[in-house]
Design a protein around this motif. Structure first.
Motif, PDB file in Angstrom:
ATOM      1  N   SER A 117       0.833  -1.205   0.000  1.00 13.34           N
ATOM      2  CA  SER A 117       0.000   0.000   0.000  1.00 13.34           C
ATOM      3  C   SER A 117       0.865   1.251   0.000  1.00 13.34           C
ATOM      4  O   SER A 117       2.000   1.242   0.474  1.00 13.34           O
ATOM      5  CB  SER A 117      -0.939   0.018   1.212  1.00 13.34           C
ATOM      6  N   SER A 158       0.124   5.503   0.778  1.00 12.99           N
ATOM      7  CA  SER A 158      -0.889   6.404   1.315  1.00 12.99           C
ATOM      8  C   SER A 158      -0.657   7.837   0.898  1.00 12.99           C
ATOM      9  O   SER A 158       0.479   8.312   0.839  1.00 12.99           O
ATOM     10  CB  SER A 158      -0.915   6.323   2.849  1.00 12.99           C
ATOM     11  N   VAL A 208      -3.710   3.236  -0.923  1.00 12.10           N
ATOM     12  CA  VAL A 208      -3.990   2.585  -2.200  1.00 12.10           C
ATOM     13  C   VAL A 208      -3.285   1.231  -2.205  1.00 12.10           C
ATOM     14  O   VAL A 208      -2.074   1.151  -1.980  1.00 12.10           O
ATOM     15  CB  VAL A 208      -3.514   3.446  -3.383  1.00 12.10           C
ATOM     16  N   TYR A 210      -2.102  -2.484  -3.877  1.00 10.96           N
ATOM     17  CA  TYR A 210      -1.626  -2.939  -5.175  1.00 10.96           C
ATOM     18  C   TYR A 210      -0.653  -4.097  -5.013  1.00 10.96           C
ATOM     19  O   TYR A 210      -0.192  -4.399  -3.897  1.00 10.96           O
ATOM     20  CB  TYR A 210      -0.919  -1.795  -5.908  1.00 10.96           C
ATOM     21  N   PHE A 228      -3.710   4.529  -8.809  1.00  7.24           N
ATOM     22  CA  PHE A 228      -2.741   5.368  -8.090  1.00  7.24           C
ATOM     23  C   PHE A 228      -3.015   6.854  -8.296  1.00  7.24           C
ATOM     24  O   PHE A 228      -3.066   7.633  -7.341  1.00  7.24           O
ATOM     25  CB  PHE A 228      -1.316   5.069  -8.562  1.00  7.24           C
ATOM     26  N   TYR A 231      -6.817   7.968  -7.054  1.00  5.75           N
ATOM     27  CA  TYR A 231      -6.977   7.989  -5.601  1.00  5.75           C
ATOM     28  C   TYR A 231      -6.107   9.064  -4.952  1.00  5.75           C
ATOM     29  O   TYR A 231      -6.512   9.716  -3.983  1.00  5.75           O
ATOM     30  CB  TYR A 231      -6.646   6.623  -5.012  1.00  5.75           C
ATOM     31  N   SER A 232      -4.902   9.260  -5.468  1.00  7.16           N
ATOM     32  CA  SER A 232      -4.026  10.278  -4.881  1.00  7.16           C
ATOM     33  C   SER A 232      -4.608  11.670  -5.086  1.00  7.16           C
ATOM     34  O   SER A 232      -4.516  12.532  -4.204  1.00  7.16           O
ATOM     35  CB  SER A 232      -2.619  10.200  -5.478  1.00  7.16           C
ATOM     36  N   ALA A 291      -8.477  -2.009  -6.928  1.00  2.14           N
ATOM     37  CA  ALA A 291      -9.132  -0.702  -6.842  1.00  2.14           C
ATOM     38  C   ALA A 291     -10.375  -0.762  -5.960  1.00  2.14           C
ATOM     39  O   ALA A 291     -10.634   0.145  -5.154  1.00  2.14           O
ATOM     40  CB  ALA A 291      -9.501  -0.210  -8.244  1.00  2.14           C
ATOM     41  N   THR A 310      -9.322  -0.963  -2.328  1.00  4.41           N
ATOM     42  CA  THR A 310      -8.923   0.351  -1.812  1.00  4.41           C
ATOM     43  C   THR A 310     -10.141   1.177  -1.401  1.00  4.41           C
ATOM     44  O   THR A 310     -10.164   1.776  -0.324  1.00  4.41           O
ATOM     45  CB  THR A 310      -8.107   1.108  -2.878  1.00  4.41           C
ATOM     46  N   ASN A 367     -10.865   2.142   2.645  1.00  2.00           N
ATOM     47  CA  ASN A 367     -10.819   3.556   3.028  1.00  2.00           C
ATOM     48  C   ASN A 367     -12.202   4.149   3.271  1.00  2.00           C
ATOM     49  O   ASN A 367     -12.321   5.342   3.553  1.00  2.00           O
ATOM     50  CB  ASN A 367     -10.093   4.363   1.945  1.00  2.00           C
TER      51      ASN A 367
END
Length: 242
Positions: A20, A22, A28, A30, A70, A73-74, A97, A100, A104
């Motif tokens: 992960s 963050s 996230v 993966y 990535f 989400y970021s 995905a 995630t 969260n």
């Protein structure tokens, strides 16, 4: 082609094979084989938008060729957009995905589709921001990468052609597309004919500050009533719509 939305139970235990990363409290998940550069490029995207004075807030963002998400989400964590839509054809990326979003507790802000390119999207989907890290090379021998070719090769630029020809109906009239591309594999004029023949226009471009071979393409609908003005001075950039 199938369409999916996050349905993973919130009680599911952490998968042992997931790593992960963050951003601002959003982790996230993966596996290494799902990373086509997005893990690094996500910070570059955030840097691009964070340097904009009076940073715009978008309502609904779509990440094309999302993988585990990535970039999307970021940017969601960076408050760049209120809602996020992800799409990818590769089921393990979709599973990550969805995991995630569940872990969260942001399933109400994220929609995930599995399918082939834009065919995964229902006609009702509309976005005011589209981002993406598509494959950067048209042939395998353009770079010596020890990576699954599906991640970095876009044969005859068919993926690019397909998204340019189909994205207009999903883009709000004054929406913005920002794609990261590789100067070692393409030039702005590589994509210009595809873009302009699809009712779109190149509104600007900018080199990445973190990677000297990457550049960003800014694309809008050709009937947009606004024009993004991109100006760089020293370490600051300004994005204005007028």
């Amino acid at each position: 082609m199938s369409r999916t939305t996050p349905t993973t139970p919130a009680s599911e235990a952490l998968r042992a094979d997931y790593k992960s990363k963050s951003w601002n409290g959003i982790s996230v998940y993966y596996t290494d084989n799902l990373d086509g550069g997005g893990l690094e490029f996500a910070d570059d995207y955030r840097d691009l938008f964070d340097r904009f004075k009076n940073k715009p807030r978008f309502q609904r963002m779509f990440e094309w060729c999302s993988g585990p998400g990535f970039i999307g989400y970021s940017m969601l964590a960076g408050n760049i957009s209120e809602h996020l839509c992800l799409a990818d054809f590769y089921l393990p990326a979709i599973d990550a995905a969805k995991y995630t979003a569940c872990q969260n507790d942001i399933e109400d802000r994220v929609t995930i589709y599995q399918g082939d390119g834009l065919l995964a999207l229902p006609d009702s989907e509309k976005f005011d921001l589209v981002v993406g890290n598509p494959p950067h090379y048209v042939e395998r021998n353009m770079n010596n990468l020890d990576t699954e070719p599906r991640i970095y090769v876009d044969d005859k630029w068919l993926l690019h052609r397909d998204v340019f020809s189909g994205i207009r109906k999903h883009l709000e009239r004054d929406g913005l597309i920002v794609l990261i591309e590789n100067g070692r594999g393409s030039h702005i004029d590589t994509f210009r004919p595809m873009i302009e023949s699809s009712g779109l226009k190149i509104s600007g471009w900018q080199w990445s500050r973190r990677f000297n071979f990457l550049y960003y393409l800014f694309i809008m609908r050709d009937d947009s009533k606004v024009q993004p003005h991109i100006r760089t001075q020293g370490n600051d950039s300004e994005l204005r719509f007028a």
